[in-house]
Each structure stands twice: as structure tokens, then as C-alpha cells.
Design a protein around this motif. Structure first.
Motif, PDB file in Angstrom:
ATOM      1  N   TYR A  36       0.825  -1.209   0.000  1.00  0.00           N
ATOM      2  CA  TYR A  36       0.000   0.000   0.000  1.00  0.00           C
ATOM      3  C   TYR A  36       0.863   1.265   0.000  1.00  0.00           C
ATOM      4  O   TYR A  36       0.563   2.237  -0.707  1.00  0.00           O
ATOM      5  N   LEU A  37       1.944   1.260   0.787  1.00  0.00           N
ATOM      6  CA  LEU A  37       2.812   2.430   0.829  1.00  0.00           C
ATOM      7  C   LEU A  37       3.521   2.627  -0.512  1.00  0.00           C
ATOM      8  O   LEU A  37       3.666   3.756  -0.997  1.00  0.00           O
ATOM      9  N   GLU A  38       3.968   1.537  -1.116  1.00  0.00           N
ATOM     10  CA  GLU A  38       4.629   1.637  -2.418  1.00  0.00           C
ATOM     11  C   GLU A  38       3.650   2.113  -3.488  1.00  0.00           C
ATOM     12  O   GLU A  38       3.997   2.927  -4.349  1.00  0.00           O
ATOM     13  N   ALA A  39       2.417   1.601  -3.437  1.00  0.00           N
ATOM     14  CA  ALA A  39       1.412   2.025  -4.418  1.00  0.00           C
ATOM     15  C   ALA A  39       1.063   3.501  -4.248  1.00  0.00           C
ATOM     16  O   ALA A  39       0.779   4.194  -5.231  1.00  0.00           O
ATOM     17  N   TRP A  40       1.080   3.972  -3.009  1.00  0.00           N
ATOM     18  CA  TRP A  40       0.823   5.417  -2.784  1.00  0.00           C
ATOM     19  C   TRP A  40       1.931   6.261  -3.405  1.00  0.00           C
ATOM     20  O   TRP A  40       1.667   7.271  -4.059  1.00  0.00           O
ATOM     21  N   GLU A  41       3.183   5.823  -3.233  1.00  0.00           N
ATOM     22  CA  GLU A  41       4.291   6.543  -3.852  1.00  0.00           C
ATOM     23  C   GLU A  41       4.137   6.585  -5.372  1.00  0.00           C
ATOM     24  O   GLU A  41       4.447   7.588  -6.015  1.00  0.00           O
TER      25      GLU A  41
ATOM     26  N   GLY B 241       8.713  -0.930   8.777  1.00  0.00           N
ATOM     27  CA  GLY B 241       8.900   0.201   9.678  1.00  0.00           C
ATOM     28  C   GLY B 241       9.754   1.294   9.055  1.00  0.00           C
ATOM     29  O   GLY B 241       9.465   2.487   9.212  1.00  0.00           O
ATOM     30  N   LEU B 242      10.797   0.903   8.342  1.00  0.00           N
ATOM     31  CA  LEU B 242      11.642   1.898   7.676  1.00  0.00           C
ATOM     32  C   LEU B 242      10.863   2.637   6.594  1.00  0.00           C
ATOM     33  O   LEU B 242      10.954   3.862   6.474  1.00  0.00           O
ATOM     34  N   LYS B 243      10.084   1.901   5.807  1.00  0.00           N
ATOM     35  CA  LYS B 243       9.287   2.528   4.757  1.00  0.00           C
ATOM     36  C   LYS B 243       8.203   3.426   5.358  1.00  0.00           C
ATOM     37  O   LYS B 243       7.966   4.548   4.880  1.00  0.00           O
ATOM     38  N   ALA B 244       7.535   2.948   6.417  1.00  0.00           N
ATOM     39  CA  ALA B 244       6.482   3.749   7.054  1.00  0.00           C
ATOM     40  C   ALA B 244       7.058   5.024   7.649  1.00  0.00           C
ATOM     41  O   ALA B 244       6.461   6.102   7.554  1.00  0.00           O
ATOM     42  N   GLY B 245       8.224   4.919   8.273  1.00  0.00           N
ATOM     43  CA  GLY B 245       8.844   6.105   8.838  1.00  0.00           C
ATOM     44  C   GLY B 245       9.152   7.150   7.781  1.00  0.00           C
ATOM     45  O   GLY B 245       8.991   8.351   7.999  1.00  0.00           O
ATOM     46  N   LEU B 246       9.566   6.686   6.597  1.00  0.00           N
ATOM     47  CA  LEU B 246       9.909   7.603   5.512  1.00  0.00           C
ATOM     48  C   LEU B 246       8.664   8.185   4.850  1.00  0.00           C
ATOM     49  O   LEU B 246       8.504   9.401   4.752  1.00  0.00           O
TER      50      LEU B 246
END
Length: 638
Positions: free
Chosen positions: A298-303, A376-381
């Protein structure tokens, strides 16, 4: 070191509520109080939390000793494969394995072995991959002769069915010497040395055409009858999502990115999504690995797309992971919450009235927690919250201290408090942990993370790489006391994670050996990827990363300088799928910087490299995005 780690945990525990607030997560139980789930602590021999008598059976652990006992007593081995998240396995404990006659017969006529296949996936691979079971399906009970040859396999049977199963096992075991396929055939379990089962498949040339074929298969798998996005809500393999997003960006095929995005939307619209507590559930419950991988997608798709539904979905999953599976006392994540479709279908009021939430499996798995480091690293970024970054790095340090033994082998199960572990030597655990270490290296530039990743991979190459088969075997020969050397059926998933890790090590170190091993893995599976469904996305992604040398963003500067940190942060935030970000300190890593051809006597700067060409130095963090885009467009992609 100990006091620093303790201070770190205390700060994270205190900040847990603040983290929920900053991320807009509702981490409290709400105005209507939700029941707290019971924690079922990890143990080698566990039974259903429901009423049962399965513990009255004289269970043996898997190993040579059980088979030797079966030989001496001329009994068949009866292997029961179980796992807490599997509803049918829990019911098997509560019904069949609580039946007085079944208990009595197993103790008197057989050598019963009980294996938790989540704790010991090497046995799951042995049986489910076809080395033991010559038919499709997921058996729950298997009978084996003391020599290691299969007698029969079946699912989770009712008591009458199990009686018939035992009748056949005992009778066949008595007349084993008369089997037409008996002693003359090689046993499926060997104890003296590891064997390797190889599928003879035709290999293909590693080319973009092969990537196109993988992408076409994913397009078909993710599309509905009318060509639109599938609406089955199946949790998609994160590598399939990553591949489609990558191809959509690099090739300008927007339809592929839309397909990946819509596949993720369909997960939320299907019945698997928990609208009350967040996360996705299924018959096996709410698994940590599945939810962590999905949140990362989901985070990658948002990017990639900017679709606002995706970060909301990621936050919902993070809320579940933080409130239900995270243990702030040990700063680690539990295995998952057991499945209960009726409970997860209730609204908040209904759950409150139910009075009991599904239990949580308290086992600490290395591969699942390594996934949480990457998330966690991706979410933090992406969500711009440093607490997730700190939590991820703290968890990674704990994994290294507690999940890696003194001999360098990685434990599949670890215990931060007691320092204990079990099932060392599984290649998948080492590769997932190496991936997390490389992520941490990219995010921080701290050299020890790269050194540790190399240490894990180099050991796997020494102990688990099969030169004659071009694969990593599933585990080392001594992965499970008492030193059982099982048939090693190579793991597709672990090998493809390994290929991606090897390619990243090649980019970090410029050591050609890592790239060559990745090539051999990709060639080995080049004719066999199609049978893995959307998991074939891992093959397509690794192949694409092998064929397309990444856009490299080399930051040269001291990590202690604010300008260096700003350049690193902007490099990480820039959406350029498959990019390689690496920070080198011109003081402590002077030789490496000079060997790469970069200056050591200037202010912190980024050099963007495409192929063998590198840009002029970029000194201003605010110019990173525009400068990278311009240079990549100018040079094209190789």
C-alpha cells in the motif's frame, strides 16, 4: 550497550501512544471497550486453546531418534502436522486426537510425531512440496515406515477415518518387505547427508521477453472476466505489485500501475478486511507476514499513484500490528492472531459483547519480524514519522543479537527475553534478515548493516548453495536437532528473495560473484516460474532488476553533517522504483570512495549514475528530484 538498549525500549514504549496520534491511528480500544486477546506463548509442543486431550498422546519430536524407535518396535511413524492458525488443525486436536480409542492406538501401535509446521517449515516443505506426498493437497496426518518411505498421507480426518488410516498404516508396515515398491526404492527421508530433489525443467534465456511473459501472466491473474480488475479480494503477492508498479513507471505503461493499484483496492472491498481493528484476516487468522507485506505494498502504491486510499489502508494495518501483535516489553511482533471468521464479522459493539477475542500466537519468528523492519523503515519515511524508523532499527539490532547464534546461523524462532532459539539454518530466515539489513544500510548509511548482510549471505553461499543445482537448499543439514538431514526441496520464494539480496549486494560492493549467483538462480527457475501463480512476480521482479541496472544515487559525505542527511533523506523520498541509494563517508571509507571514482575533498553531494555515466554533483537537497529526473531522462535507462 545493554543500558542503551533498555533506554531505547523505554522511549519506544512511552512513545507508542504518541505514535498512534501522529499517524492518525486509533490505537485505543475506542469508546466501546474491545476484549483483550489471550497470548499463547511459543513452545515446541502446543495444542488447540479449545478443550482437548491431545496432550495425552506420547508425542515424539521430529528426528532420527523417533525413526530408530519405530524400527526397533516395528511400528509405523505417524506424523501429525499442525499449526495454531489452521482452524482444521485445532479442530483435529479437539475431536479426533481427543478420542479415547485414537489416543490408545497411537500410543500402543505407532510412534506419533507432532510437528508445528510454522515453527518447522522444513518439514512442511518436505511433505507439501511433493517429496513425500504424490498428490496435491495439504495433508494433516502422514504415516511413514522407519526406513523413511511413505505409507500414506491424508487430511485432518474424523475418528472413523483416522481408525481406517491407522489400520492401513499398521498392516502395511508389517508387510513392508513385500511391497512391490518397497526396500528397493530410495527412502524419502535420508539421515546421513542432505539430498536435493531437482525438477528437470527447460531453462530459457534471461531477457525482457521473459519479463513480459511474467507480467502478462500477472495481468491475467489480476484481471476479471471482462478485463477489469479482479474483485476476489485475494491478498496479492507484494512482489507482483512491485513488478507491475516498476514496469508501469519505467516503461510508461500506466495500465500496469492501475492494475496493481486496483488489485490492492479490491482487498479492502472484499470480506477479508477487518474494518474494526484493521488488517486483513483469512481462515488462518491475521498473520503478521501477510499484513506487513500488504502494508508495504500500500505504501509503495501510494508513492507510485498518489491514490489516497492506499495510505489509509496502510495506517489501518499498522494500527492492528501495533495494538494487537506488538509487545512493547520486548520490542518485537508476535506471529499473528488466530482465525475466527464469526468474530471478525462482528462490529465493535458485537465484539465487546462477545467477551473474548481470538488468541494471539505469541511466537517470535525471525523472517516475520525482519519484514516488520523493512515495513517500519518505509512507514517512517513515507508517513514522515521517525518513531517507526527508530522502532525498526531497534528491532533489527535485537534480531541480530537474539536470532543469530554465536556460530552465525539464523534461528527461525527467537526469544528476546530468554535468548533462546529453535530451528536454525533455514535459508529463508537468513535472506529476509539480510534484506532488512540492506534496507537499514540504504536508510542510514551505517556500514555495519552492510557487513552483517554480507556475513549472512556469505555463510549461506558456503553452507546452503548447491553448485550442481544452482539453488539454495531450504535449510542446512543440521537445521533441526537431532541433526536430521532431510530431503532438500529448494524453496522458490527463498531463492528469489536471495536473488534480490544478491543483486543488491553486487550494487553495494561491486563484487561480481553476487551477481553471478543471482544469474544462476534466475536461470534455474526460468522455465518453472509459471506454476507459482502471482508469486511468480518475485521471479519477474528479480529478473527485471538483473536486466535493468538500477539508477544509482551515490551520496558522498559524512553522515554527521546535516547536508549529507538532507541529501540522503531526499534521495530516499524520491519515487524511482528499483533505485539504489548508498551513502559513503569520504573519511572512514576513503578507499571505497576513490575506487568508485568519486572525489573525497568536497562538500556533501549526490552523484546520480545511469549505466556507467554519472551526473555532476548535486549539492542542494531541494534540487534532488528535478536533477535526478532530468539526468535519467537525458541518459535513458540501461
Amino acid at each position: 550497550m545493554g543500558s542503551e538498549r533498555l533506554r531505547h525500549r523505554v522511549l519506544l514504549a512511552v512513545s507508542a501512544v504518541l505514535l498512534c496520534t501522529v499517524l492518525s491511528l486509533s490505537c485505543g480500544r475506542g469508546e466501546i471497550e474491545l476484549p483483550e486477546p489471550e497470548i499463547i506463548e511459543g513452545a515446541e509442543m502446543r495444542f488447540s486453546p479449545g478443550a482437548n486431550r491431545a496432550s495425552l498422546i506420547d508425542w515424539e519430536p521430529w528426528g532420527r531418534q523417533a525413526f530408530e524407535r519405530a524400527g526397533r518396535q516395528e511400528r509405523p511413524v505417524v506424523l501429525v502436522m499442525t499449526a495454531l492458525p489452521i482452524r482444521e488443525a485445532r479442530q483435529f486436536d479437539e475431536t479426533t486426537l481427543s478420542d479415547s480409542l485414537i489416543i490408545e492406538r497411537l500410543n500402543r501401535e505407532c510412534v506419533p510425531i507432532r510437528v508445528d509446521i510454522e515453527r518447522h517449515p522444513e518439514v512442511k516443505r518436505l511433505v507439501w512440496s511433493g517429496a513425500l506426498v504424490p498428490k496435491e493437497g495439504e495433508p494433516g496426518i502422514v504415516s511413514i515406515h522407519a526406513s523413511g518411505q511413505l505409507i500414506q498421507a491424508a487430511g485432518f480426518l474424523d475418528p472413523p477415518g483416522t481408525e481406517e488410516f491407522l489400520d492401513y498404516a499398521v498392516e502395511t508396515n508389517m508387510f513392508y518387505e513385500r511391497w512391490p515398491e518397497g526396500p528397493g526404492q530410495a527412502p524419502v527421508i535420508a539421515w546421513e547427508q542432505p539430498l536435493i530433489m531437482r525438477r528437470r525443467v527447460q531453462t530459457r534465456e534471461l531477457s525482457n521477453d521473459l519479463v513480459d511473459r511474467v507480467a502478462a501472466s500477472l495481468r491475467s491473474a489480476l484481471s476479471g472476466p471482462g478485463g477489469g480488475p479482479g474483485q476476489d479480494g485475494k491478498v496479492r503477492d507484494p512482489s507482483a505489485i512491485s513488478l507491475l508498479l516498476y514496469l508501469g513507471h519505467t516503461r510508461g505503461e500506466e495500465s500496469l500501475a492501475v492494475l496493481a493499484s486496483d488489485a490492492l483496492v479490491s482487498v479492502r472491498e472484499a470480506g477479508y478486511w477487518d474494518e474494526v481493528e484493521g488488517g486483513v484476516s483469512g481462515p488462518g487468522g491475521k498473520n503478521l507476514a501477510i499484513n506487513a507485506d500488504l502494508a508495504l505494498s500500500y505504501l509503495e502504491a501510494w508513492e507510485a499513484t498518489g491514490k489516497e486510499d492506499h495510505p489509509r489502508a496502510a495506517r489501518d494495518i499498522l494500527r492492528f500490528l501495533l495494538t494487537v501483535l506488538y509487545d512493547e516489553n520486548i520490542d518485537a511482533f508476535r506471529a499473528g492472531q488466530l482465525g475466527d471468521e464469526a468474530y471478525f464479522a462482528l462490529d465493535r459493539a458485537g465484539r465487546s459483547e462477545a467477551g473474548a477475542a481470538p488468541p494471539v500466537d505469541g511466537t517470535l519468528y525471525t523472517d516475520r519480524n525482519a519484514r516488520m523492519v523493512s515495513l517500519g523503515l518505509k512507514a517512517g519515511l513515507v508517513l514522515q514519522n521517525e518513531t517507526w524508523t527508530e522502532r525498526a532499527l531497534g528491532l533489527l539490532d535485537d534480531l541480530w543479537d537474539r536470532a543469530v547464534g554465536e556460530d552465525g546461523r539464523v534461528y527461525h524462532v527467537f526469544d528476546i527475553e530468554r535468548g533462546a532459539g529453535s530451528a536454525p539454518g533455514l535459508v529463508a530466515d537468513g535472506m529476509w534478515l539480510a534484506r532488512a539489513l540492506l534496507d537499514a544500510y540504504a536508510y542510514t548509511g551505517v556500514p555495519r548493516y552492510l557487513l552483517r548482510a554480507r556475513q549472512l549471505v556469505d555463510r549461506a553461499l558456503e553452507e546452503q548453495w548447491q553448485e550442481t543445482a544452482d539453488v539454495f537448499v531450504a535449510h542446512s543439514g543440521e537445521s533441526w536437532p537431532p541433526a536430521a538431514a532431510l530431503v532438500n526441496n529448494p524453496s522458490f520464494d527463498a531463492n528469489l528473495v536471495g536473488a534480490l539480496v544478491l543483486l543488491r549486494l553486487n550494487w553495494c560492493t561491486e563484487e561480481p560473484m553476487y551477481r553471478d549467483v543471482a544469474r544462476r538462480i534466475l536461470t534455474r527457475w526460468s522455465g518453472d516460474w509459471g506454476r507459482f501463480g502471482d508469486r511468480a512476480g518475485a521471479y519477474g521482479l528479480a529478473l527485471q532488476r538483473y536486466l535493468d541496472y538500477p539508477v544509482r544515487m551515490m551520496i558522498i559525505g559524512s553522515p554527521e553533517e546535516a547536508q549529507t542527511r538532507a541529501l540522503l533523506r531526499e534521495s530516499l523520498r524520491l519515487y524511482e522504483p528499483g533505485k539504489h541509494v548508498q551513502l559513503l563517508d569520504p573519511k572512514s571509507e576513503r578507499e571505497e570512495v576513490e575506487a568508485r571514482g568519486f572525489p573525497t575533498d568536497m562538500d556533501p553531494a549526490i552523484f546520480v549514475c545511469v549505466g556507467r555515466a554519472c551526473s555532476a554533483p548535486i549539492l542542494d537537497a531541494e534540487e534532488v528530484a528535478a536533477s535526478v529526473s532530468s539526468f535519467v531522462e537525458q541518459m535513458g535507462r540501461e
